[in-house]
Structure formats: structure tokens, C-alpha cells
Design a protein around this motif. Structure first.
Motif, mmCIF file in Angstrom:
data_model
loop_
_atom_site.group_PDB
_atom_site.id
_atom_site.type_symbol
_atom_site.label_atom_id
_atom_site.label_comp_id
_atom_site.label_asym_id
_atom_site.label_seq_id
_atom_site.Cartn_x
_atom_site.Cartn_y
_atom_site.Cartn_z
ATOM 1 N N ARG B 13 46.877 -6.315 48.448
ATOM 2 C CA ARG B 13 46.885 -5.871 49.729
ATOM 3 C C ARG B 13 47.894 -4.798 49.975
ATOM 4 N NH1 ARG B 13 45.192 -9.147 53.987
ATOM 5 N NH2 ARG B 13 43.536 -9.515 52.681
ATOM 6 N N HIS B 150 49.851 -8.563 61.536
ATOM 7 C CA HIS B 150 49.007 -8.414 62.629
ATOM 8 C C HIS B 150 48.848 -9.732 63.382
ATOM 9 C CE1 HIS B 150 45.136 -6.182 63.956
ATOM 10 N NE2 HIS B 150 44.994 -7.348 64.529
ATOM 11 N N ASN B 151 49.054 -9.827 64.529
ATOM 12 C CA ASN B 151 49.157 -11.165 65.135
ATOM 13 C C ASN B 151 48.979 -10.863 66.858
ATOM 14 O OD1 ASN B 151 51.802 -11.939 66.805
ATOM 15 N ND2 ASN B 151 52.426 -11.235 64.664
ATOM 16 N N LEU B 190 45.967 -6.115 57.948
ATOM 17 C CA LEU B 190 44.405 -6.740 57.930
ATOM 18 C C LEU B 190 43.495 -5.642 57.963
ATOM 19 C CD1 LEU B 190 44.678 -9.881 60.643
ATOM 20 C CD2 LEU B 190 45.040 -9.704 58.172
ATOM 21 N N VAL B 207 38.202 -2.866 57.477
ATOM 22 C CA VAL B 207 38.849 -4.069 57.134
ATOM 23 C C VAL B 207 39.150 -4.175 56.121
ATOM 24 C CG1 VAL B 207 37.436 -5.506 58.998
ATOM 25 C CG2 VAL B 207 36.570 -5.398 56.534
ATOM 26 N N VAL B 211 39.491 -9.598 54.144
ATOM 27 C CA VAL B 211 39.449 -10.081 55.406
ATOM 28 C C VAL B 211 38.201 -9.823 56.140
ATOM 29 C CG1 VAL B 211 40.681 -9.230 57.749
ATOM 30 C CG2 VAL B 211 41.831 -8.968 55.422
ATOM 31 N N THR B 212 38.059 -10.676 57.264
ATOM 32 C CA THR B 212 36.762 -10.980 57.941
ATOM 33 C C THR B 212 36.938 -10.166 59.346
ATOM 34 O OG1 THR B 212 37.216 -13.045 58.872
ATOM 35 C CG2 THR B 212 36.096 -12.946 56.736
ATOM 36 N N GLU B 214 36.106 -11.464 61.938
ATOM 37 C CA GLU B 214 36.427 -12.315 62.860
ATOM 38 C C GLU B 214 37.928 -12.834 62.801
ATOM 39 O OE1 GLU B 214 33.632 -12.754 60.949
ATOM 40 O OE2 GLU B 214 32.535 -12.264 62.653
ATOM 41 N N GLU B 215 38.441 -12.509 61.540
ATOM 42 C CA GLU B 215 40.102 -12.920 61.426
ATOM 43 C C GLU B 215 40.935 -11.818 62.303
ATOM 44 O OE1 GLU B 215 41.985 -13.445 57.462
ATOM 45 O OE2 GLU B 215 39.881 -13.463 56.989
ATOM 46 N N ILE B 216 39.977 -10.601 62.215
ATOM 47 C CA ILE B 216 41.057 -9.558 62.937
ATOM 48 C C ILE B 216 40.842 -9.717 64.613
ATOM 49 C CG2 ILE B 216 40.977 -7.028 63.409
ATOM 50 C CD1 ILE B 216 40.358 -6.462 60.661
ATOM 51 N N ASP B 218 40.534 -12.658 66.171
ATOM 52 C CA ASP B 218 41.211 -13.736 66.319
ATOM 53 C C ASP B 218 42.905 -13.136 66.621
ATOM 54 O OD1 ASP B 218 39.171 -15.424 66.551
ATOM 55 O OD2 ASP B 218 39.299 -16.220 64.685
ATOM 56 N N ALA B 219 43.208 -12.229 65.700
ATOM 57 C CA ALA B 219 44.518 -11.832 65.623
ATOM 58 C C ALA B 219 44.969 -10.591 66.438
ATOM 59 C CB ALA B 219 45.051 -11.448 64.303
#
Lengths: 290, 261
Positions: B13, B150-151, B190, B207, B211-212, B214-216, B218-219
Motif C-alpha cells: 500500500r 484517512h479518517n 486509501l 481507490v 480499498v472500496t 464505501e470505505e472511503i 465512511d472515512a
């Protein structure tokens, strides 16, 4: 050859200062800081100082010791420890007023004072919250046509940052107050010196004027005696900040210093051991100059 | 972490992130590529070694280094092509021949960035770096951002203090004052983001593999522009992998900044 004798001591310099003065401190972060002069400030009864600096432990120590009314800075960092913990505490507890500048704005403020003009224009700050949280900064409109041929551009007018006194540290100096830096960067030390009514320079070693070429090319002789009021010979003066090629940063000591931000007890012990002593005793304790 | 394993295995990554950083500097030509942080430094050096040979880079100690100095390396190994101490750096910066990649404690949908403090500036809850170079950088030349973690606390609806100028603020300033403003990319652990939308709000550009979308989402604490088809960030070529592992970052410091999931 007539070279004046401007040799003096930290104690003599600090005894001339008064409460409320504006003091510029050279160096950058935790690099080539005139720390023996800072330590002498810490030993004094001075208070309500305005301190102007590309800040490192100078600002942190002076804030922690309650000497600072206002800090004027482009940043405050210990380099290997990115955030200065004592300065952070002072800001978060609201015990120090802040003029928090873009790094380039600080350069221009010092340059304006050095050139004796009231301000210098720049773009830095436009569109940011810097101008919102510090409403003392004014805009200025150029009297010349803009790039589109229309009205003159509006720019930030960075006011001159006039200093009562500046402290800088050089690797070598002569007794007349000419100074030589031997690391990669002069930082803004020349501007600090010229923005100030008086500038005091500490140095690792006072050498005969004719010996400067033994240490570096004449491009390294960037501080002339026109800029300095006094010179202090003090090997190890920059400890615990770095002063290459004479010595590296004392990382272990810096860590010990940073850890004292955690409690009053830790600070009191540090202060008693390292700051409530003479500079000679300090140098013996930390063992840089030996 | 076994360095040997990483050095021999498929792209990590961190290496995908470094390639995404390198891509941010593509097309810059002869200007100062000034990435701050470990993976940004690896990515900037990778861009120069792999496909953007005219880039100029610092040695981190007052010089421009012609050779790919590993991050954290002693500057004595630098082939210095020019002296560039801090006072000179501001001249370069105001002259505009620079693309910086900075960190961001907070960034919003317009690319406004905060590194100064958290909370009210007058008495912050957490004092950070201060405005540092962000106001001057963003109004004078191209700027990108790097976020290793990333959050939703980083990608926020509104930053506490605007240090780096975003597109909404630039628009308010007008075309003359904002003529040198460009936020090119935001690269995170991400994905990759840009502002190539009609109103210059942040768009998901790619992406990272694994990583999906959706994950991004959500973050991220604001609504991203998400195209119908979001590509995957590209993998390093074999040559780029070799450059990172053998020449640019042989100690594998990049793997400490972004651990392999």
C-alpha cells in the motif's frame, strides 16, 4: 588594523534590558539558537517580553518561565520533536498572546524594519483565516495597473517588525562583532540583526579577523560589525540546539527538556538542575564545550 | 515487519501511495518538487527518476540535490546542484516555480487546509504547527496534500482554521488574486482525490487496490463527488518498484508511515 573591541557577557547584555521589550531571536526551530543568552533571560527578573522568532526551545523555555507577554512566530518546533510542548501548553492555557505569521510574512516584517519602511506587500495570508483571527493586518492597493490592465492589485501589507534587541549565534566571530556562519543556512539572522536597535551575537569562538578564511569562504562572513553591538565568546552557547559543524543537536537532552512539559514537578526539577545555575555550571553539567 | 519480505513481495500500500504522489508531479517539468513527509519524499524522488527528469528537489538541508537521496539520509551524500537556504526558498516560493505537497491535519471539500490548531485559534484546544508556510504556498503556487491516515477527523465538513486556501476562498478573492492558486491532488492511504469538477469540490479520482468506495465514503466527513466508474490507483511498474526498494528508500521507511493492510 583597527578593529573595535565589542566583547561583552550574557549578564552584561541582559542587565541592559527592561520589562516589555521586543526581543528577536535568531536561528530556526532547534538550530543554531543563541541559547546562553536565552538562559540568561531565564535567570533574570525580566517580564512582559515580546519575543520574535522562527521558534524553537527559545520560545518554549521563555513561555514556560513566564517571561513572554506575546510571541511572534512563523512556527514553533523542536525539529526532531515537531511540536514544542511548553509552547503548546502556553497557547492552550491562554497564558501567552500570539502573532502567528506565515513564515514568509515574518521575513518581510523583519526586512521592512531592516529597510526602515513601514510595510512590505505580499500575497501570503489572502483568503486564509490568518487575516480573520489577527485583524491588525491591513491590505494595501497597488498604485500600478493590475495584470489585466485594470485596477491595481490588493495585497497584504506586512507591518515592519521593529526589535528593541536581537540575539544571534554564529560559529565564529572577531572581537569587533563580525560574524561567520559555517552551517548550510544563515536563516534570517542578518535581518534580525538589522531590524533591531541593538544586536548581541554569541559565538563558539572569537578569532583574529584575518583567520576567517581558515574556516570558510568569504561568503560565510555574512554578519558585519555594522549590524552588531556586542559579541560574547561562549563555546557551547547554542546547546541543546544544533550548531554544525561545531556540534549536533543534543537529542537526549532535548527529549529530557520536552518531557518536563508533563508536570510542574518535572519542570521544577529541570529548572533547579539546569537553569537556576550559572552558564559555566550548565556547560559543565551538559558537557558540550569541555 | 520483515523488510526482506516487503522488498521481494508484490507492491505494498505504501508503494501504491508513493506512485500516486509521483503522479501528482507529472508534467511539472523544471520546477521545485517539494514534498514533505516520508512517502511524499519517496514519491517525489520516484517521479524524477521514473518519468519527470527535470524536477528540482531539495536535500532537506539548504541545497538542491541532483541525486535521489533516501529520506532521512545524511546530506553529505547529496550532489548539490545549487545552494537554496531558507531566505532563498521564499524567493523561489513567491516566484512560483514550486509544487509543494504538505500534510493536512484537516482538509475540507474545497481543499481548505488546517495545520495551525484544533479549536478556537484564540485559545486552541490543541496547538499544532501554526500557519507555517501554508498561506504563502497556496496563494503563490501549486499545492497538494498528503494524509497518511484517512479518517473523518481529517476530511471534515469545515476546517477549524483555514491555513491553506481552498477553491471557495480562491473564488471569493477573484481571478487576479487567485491566478497562481492550484490545489492539484490530495493523496491518502486509501485513495487519490482532485478538484476537477465544475465547482472545484473534491472528487474521488481513484481507490487504492484493496480499498472500496464505501470505505472511503465512511472515512470522509463530507460528501465527495464520486464518478460512476472509479478506477483503481495504478500499481508501480517493475522498474518503479526496483527504484523504490533499491535506490530511493532501501531502508523501507515508507512501510512505517503506511503499514501494509
Amino acid at each position: 588594523m583597527a578593529i573595535p573591541d565589542k566583547r561583552t557577557t550574557e549578564a552584561e547584555v541582559v542587565s541592559r534590558l527592561r520589562d516589555g521589550m521586543t526581543i528577536g531571536i535568531g536561528g530556526w526551530g532547534s538550530r543554531r539558537k543563541p541559547m546562553s543568552l536565552v538562559r540568561e533571560l531565564l535567570r533574570s527578573d525580566l517580564k512582559d517580553l515580546t519575543v520574535v522568532s522562527y521558534g524553537g526551545p527559545d520560545i518554549g523555555l521563555l513561555c514556560r518561565a513566564g517571561k513572554v507577554k506575546r510571541a511572534v512566530y512563523g512556527f514553533v518546533s523542536l525539529d526532531s520533536i515537531p511540536l514544542e510542548p511548553h509552547f503548546r501548553n502556553a497557547r492552550q492555557n491562554g497564558t501567552v498572546e500570539a502573532t502567528e505569521l506565515d513564515e514568509g510574512m515574518l521575513l518581510l516584517g523583519l526586512q521592512a524594519a531592516a529597510w526602515r519602511v513601514p510595510f512590505l506587500p505580499c500575497r501570503a495570508g489572502m483568503g486564509t483565516d490568518l487575516l480573520r483571527v489577527m485583524p491588525q493586518f491591513e491590505m494595501v492597493r497597488s498604485p500600478y495597473p493590475g495584470p489585466d490592465g485594470g485596477e491595481g492589485e490588493e495585497l497584504v501589507a506586512v507591518p515592519a517588525i521593529e526589535l528593541d534587541v536581537a540575539f544571534i549565534h554564529m560559529n565564529r566571530a572577531d572581537q569587533g562583532g563580525n560574524g561567520q556562519f559555517l552551517n548550510q543556512d544563515l536563516y534570517m539572522d542578518d535581518l534580525m540583526a538589522m531590524a533591531a536597535k541593538e544586536c548581541f551575537m554569541s559565538t563558539e569562538q572569537i578569532i583574529p579577523t584575518e583567520d576567517f578564511p581558515k574556516y570558510g569562504s568569504f561568503h560565510t562572513q555574512r554578519i558585519s560589525r555594522l549590524m552588531t553591538t556586542g559579541v560574547i565568546e561562549r563555546p557551547g552557547a547554542a546547546h541543546f540546539t544544533e550548531c554544525p559543524p561545531d556540534y549536533a543537536r543534543d537529542e537526549a537532552f532535548q527529549k529530557e527538556y520536552a518531557a518536563t512539559a508533563k508536570s510542574d514537578e518535572a519542570w521544577d526539577a529541570f529548572k533547579a538542575k539546569y537553569l537556576d545555575v550559572t552558564e559555566d555550571e550548565y556547560q559543565k553539567l551538559v558537557g558540550v564545550a569541555s | 515487519m520483515s523488510t526482506i519480505e516487503i522488498q521481494d513481495g508484490p507492491p505494498t500500500r505504501a508503494e501504491v501511495c508513493a506512485v500516486a504522489v509521483a503522479e501528482a508531479f507529472r508534467g511539472d517539468g523544471e520546477r521545485l518538487c517539494n514534498p514533505i513527509g516520508t512517502i511524499p519524499m519517496v514519491g517525489g524522488r520516484l517521479a524524477r527518476e521514473a518519468f519527470e527528469p527535470d524536477l528540482v528537489m531539495t536535500d532537506g538541508f539548504g541545497g538542491f540535490a541532483a541525486n535521489p537521496l533516501p529520506p532521512g539520509a545524511d546530506p553529505s551524500g547529496a550532489v548539490v546542484e545549487a545552494w537554496n537556504p531558507y531566505p532563498q526558498m521564499f524567493t523561489v516560493l513567491w516566484n512560483g516555480k514550486r509544487h509543494v505537497m504538505m500534510g493536512a491535519t484537516q482538509v475540507d471539500r474545497w481543499g481548505n487546509q488546517n495545520i495551525a490548531c484544533i479549536g478556537d485559534w484564540h485559545q486552541p484546544r490543541s496547538q499544532l504547527l501554526g500557519f507555517r508556510g501554508a498561506p504563502g504556498n497556496t496563494i503563490n503556487h501549486t499545492t497538494s496534500y498528503w494524509v497518511p491516515n484517512h479518517n473523518p477527523k481529517v476530511f471534515v465538513e469545515a476546517v477549524d482554521v483555514v491555513c491553506g486556501v481552498g477553491y471557495d476562498r480562491a473564488r471569493e478573492l477573484g481571478p487576479v488574486a487567485s491566478r497562481f492558486h492550484e490545489i492539484r491532488r490530495v493523496v491518502s492511504n486509501l485513495g487519490v482525490f482532485d478538484f476537477e469538477t465544475p465547482d472545484n469540490t473534491m472528487r474521488l479520482r481513484s481507490v487504492h487496490p484493496g480499498v472500496t468506495v464505501e470505505e472511503i465514503v465512511d472515512a470522509t466527513g463530507f460528501e465527495l463527488v464520486i464518478p460512476t466508474d472509479v478506477p483503481e490507483s495504478r500499481l508501480p511498474t517493475d522498474e518503479e518498484l526496483r527504484l523504490m526498494r533499491e535506490v530511493i528508500d532501501p531502508r523501507g521507511l515508507r512501510e512505517k508511515e503506511v503499514p501494509n493492510p
